[in-house]
Design a protein around this motif. Sequence first.
Motif, short mmCIF file in Angstrom:
data_model
loop_
_atom_site.label_atom_id
_atom_site.label_comp_id
_atom_site.label_asym_id
_atom_site.label_seq_id
_atom_site.Cartn_x
_atom_site.Cartn_y
_atom_site.Cartn_z
N ASN A 147 0.87 -1.18 0.00
CA ASN A 147 0.00 0.00 0.00
C ASN A 147 0.90 1.23 0.00
O ASN A 147 1.13 1.87 1.02
N ALA A 148 1.43 1.54 -1.19
CA ALA A 148 2.33 2.69 -1.33
C ALA A 148 1.51 3.90 -1.76
O ALA A 148 1.70 4.47 -2.83
N SER A 149 0.56 4.28 -0.91
CA SER A 149 -0.34 5.37 -1.23
C SER A 149 -0.70 6.12 0.04
O SER A 149 -0.43 5.65 1.15
N PHE A 150 -1.32 7.30 -0.13
CA PHE A 150 -1.87 7.97 1.04
C PHE A 150 -3.39 7.90 1.03
O PHE A 150 -4.08 8.78 1.53
N ALA A 151 -3.92 6.80 0.47
CA ALA A 151 -5.36 6.55 0.51
C ALA A 151 -5.81 6.31 1.95
O ALA A 151 -5.04 5.81 2.78
N HIS A 152 -7.08 6.62 2.21
CA HIS A 152 -7.58 6.56 3.58
C HIS A 152 -7.93 5.15 4.02
O HIS A 152 -8.03 4.88 5.22
N ILE A 153 -8.13 4.23 3.07
CA ILE A 153 -8.42 2.84 3.41
C ILE A 153 -7.64 1.94 2.45
O ILE A 153 -7.30 2.36 1.34
N PRO A 154 -7.37 0.69 2.83
CA PRO A 154 -6.69 -0.22 1.92
C PRO A 154 -7.66 -0.77 0.88
O PRO A 154 -8.88 -0.61 0.99
N ALA A 155 -7.11 -1.41 -0.13
CA ALA A 155 -7.93 -2.08 -1.14
C ALA A 155 -8.10 -3.54 -0.76
O ALA A 155 -7.18 -4.18 -0.26
N ARG A 156 -9.30 -4.06 -0.99
CA ARG A 156 -9.53 -5.49 -0.79
C ARG A 156 -8.84 -6.28 -1.91
O ARG A 156 -8.82 -5.82 -3.05
N PRO A 157 -8.32 -7.46 -1.61
CA PRO A 157 -7.77 -8.31 -2.69
C PRO A 157 -8.89 -8.73 -3.64
O PRO A 157 -10.01 -9.01 -3.22
N GLY A 158 -8.59 -8.77 -4.91
CA GLY A 158 -9.57 -9.18 -5.91
C GLY A 158 -8.92 -9.36 -7.27
O GLY A 158 -7.68 -9.45 -7.37
N GLU A 159 -9.74 -9.37 -8.30
CA GLU A 159 -9.23 -9.69 -9.64
C GLU A 159 -9.44 -8.56 -10.63
O GLU A 159 -9.30 -8.77 -11.83
#
Length: 908
Positions: A147-159
Amino acid sequence: MLHRYACAMSIRNLDSLFDPRSVAVIGASERPFSVGGTLWRNMRSEGETVKVYPVNPKYQALSGERCYARVADLPETPELAVICTPASTVVDLIRQLARRGTQAAVVITAGLSGEQKQAMLEAARPTLLRILGPNCVGLLAPHAGLNASFAHIPARPGELAFISQSGALVTAMLDWADARRIGFSHFVSLGEHADVDFGDMLDYLASDARTRAILLYIESIDQARKFMSAARAAARNKPVIVVKAGRSAQGQKAAASHTGALAGADGVYDAAIARAGMLRVDSLEELFLAAEILTRFKGPIGDRVTILTNGGGAGVMAADAAAASNVPLAELGAPAVGDLDAVLPANWSRGNPVDIIGDAPAQRYVDALNALSRHPDDTGTILFIHAPTAIVPATDIARAMVPAIQPTGKPGLPLISAWVGGHAVAEARELFLEAGIACYDMPEQAVQAIGMLQRYGHNQAELSEAPPSAPVEGPVSDKSRPDTARVQAIVSKVLASGRDLLTEPEAKDVCEAYRIPVVATRSVAADPEAAANEAASIGFPVVMKILSEDISHKSDVGGVVLNLQDAEAVRTAAREMLTRITNSHPEARLDGFTVQQMVKMHQAQELIIGASVDPTFGPVILFGQGGTAVEVMKDSAMALPPLNASLARALIERTRVSKLLAGYRDVPRVDMDAIVATLQAVSQLLADVPEIAELDINPLIVNHAGAIALDARVRVSAKAPAGSAHFAIRPYPEKLIETMVWQGQALTLRPIRPEDESQHRAFLESLDPDDIRMRVFYSRRTMERSELARLVQIDYAREMAFVATITEADGTEKTLGVARAQADPDNIGAEFGIILRPALKGTGLGRILMDKLIGYQRSVGTRSLTATMLTENHRMRQLAQALGFAEQASADSAGTSTLTLDLQTLHN
């Protein structure tokens, strides 16, 4: 302007960007609500998957870990660096990282000047350090724990992979997707994409096993040919879905032709997205609707829909939605109705929608589905809609239907579902999703998805077309060939005179030279009396127009008069025209008049065919409803050249006027071949004459008997913005076709083309299983149509396959062998392969094909050719030695060796 180097880099070192072993966060901080603080927390929150080093001279330690003052102090070279320091520091940091051997960097920092961005790229170039950004949110790769970002939440794993130019949209999309439990393989903010751009990302994700669909949010494209090449390659492997911002933006500034005014950038993006086999949608919600349908739908994409439902109301709503979305419902034939009669109650709807009645038990659903599946040509795509009842649980219905939709050992039914409701259908919906069946909450969503599916099918059909710059359909004679030399002489004369706008007679000469029918026009009548004399020699009635280099849209200034019946009418009209234009445009130079026959075609339509040069995608072709109100009607569509007949017809079908051209009431169908021929002629003109900047044929009058151009405008430019070299899509390279005499017969060596599909299948089926095993390490002689399509539908910008063919006694073409090279996106190296019909081994044909392939790859700058070969393949070894290949035993695979030919060293 930035001298970007990504066009020569593409996927180089992108693995270090998305799956690094170690990361340095430069500018890491503990300050709350700061970019550096958020980045540091996000990087650490993903666990111990990636080693993370903080770099900031203000701290000795962060979160209990040592903090390093400089890049040089780091205990190891970080594979990836994330930079969020002031703009003035970025160039030097990139230089330090490049010296240490870091392979990728994410530059979060905003506010870099053009000079700073250029210096950043130059600092990175020597070591091929890749840069994402600047001015970006960063990237997330959940499968890599990154997570090399300053986003406020992480991303869920997916496709799903999501790539965006907008940073604000990245964070909003993350929030939106998280609430809907949508996961991602990659989530990337491109920012100002100084280096890594859409083309790079498409190349990388096209072969990424974790990504089943690619979602793009695009605001602009910089390198059109690179983007189109990458997009076409990716779209052959998996769905690519695009949200393009700016549909409502104002069009280009007023130009010398109607085409120039109509050809706004958004329409050109429509054309490019369609031609690349991608799908364009209008909103983020549609983006995920499309991803659901394109990755889960099984079976062929039909052009009609059959609705199967347990509720009449739901069926009617779906039918209304289908009408609004131009999705036609299937007309069920008598055999299908008869099969349904046998399994449904007597009071079923006996039409489409197929209402099986609300009290239907689970078996009735299965029986109805089986009945429809026996008539696929009648039913097309099946839309199944279920509303919950208290009689039969929805879960029982789903369990019964899944085996019928996906019978063991057979292809699945082309079915889309809508389970309408909440808790009562939740488990049924999950069963369908687990089975890989596209599933929606509402009938309208499902219909909308079907419409997307059909558009996607049309775009995929365009993707398979690879026309040459000149049409090849039908026999070619000297009479039918365009007179390019005549056009070039006209263009040279106009440019030499200091003009850029051709007169009407000159423009019509250009059309005639490219076999576009035009109404005969007397060149120049200097005054009203001369105009009357010209009219008398033509025969009445006539049309008279003002002739002026300063007036393009003659009708806008009263410079066109129709249906003049005698000489006196011509004189009067000419005098009035002179007075009118002199008063309204005193600065205009008036050279006289043109006089032409008044053409009256019964039951005719007025069309426009034009061309202009888009600043991003180069030459584009426009087609639509024509006449003086063309900008008001705005019924037009655009396409990227080159065009063949199939692509020309697809362009026509994207307009509303196409329905009129098909005929209605007592009006017969127009001569579509004449329109197609005109579109192809314009495409070839753009390829042959680079100086063409704008072209306007308006109106092109067409009816059942043919077509004729009544007026034409052409603008030229010494900058030569057209020509096939500026096409966003490389034409079929017909110049590479070569013929020779071999073993007493005519042998043709040429690039493979999409039309070779059936011929190439026959070639593959002629091969011995052992020959195929020697080449590709498996023994199948047959393959799925999708696999075969990828072999013949190639992007000539990055792949080449030369076939050797002969013409048999019955006139059919037969493939004897093929040599193929697939270059990496950087064109550093290319992997090759060659295979011949069994009876032709040792005849010298392999040497002929390889010489052709080697010469071509050398000419396009490929540095090396390589192949992995089974060591028992003695014939291949002998051929490779004769051609100068070096052989080395493979370190990671017993029984194989690697062949390598250094193309450029040998060449030099």
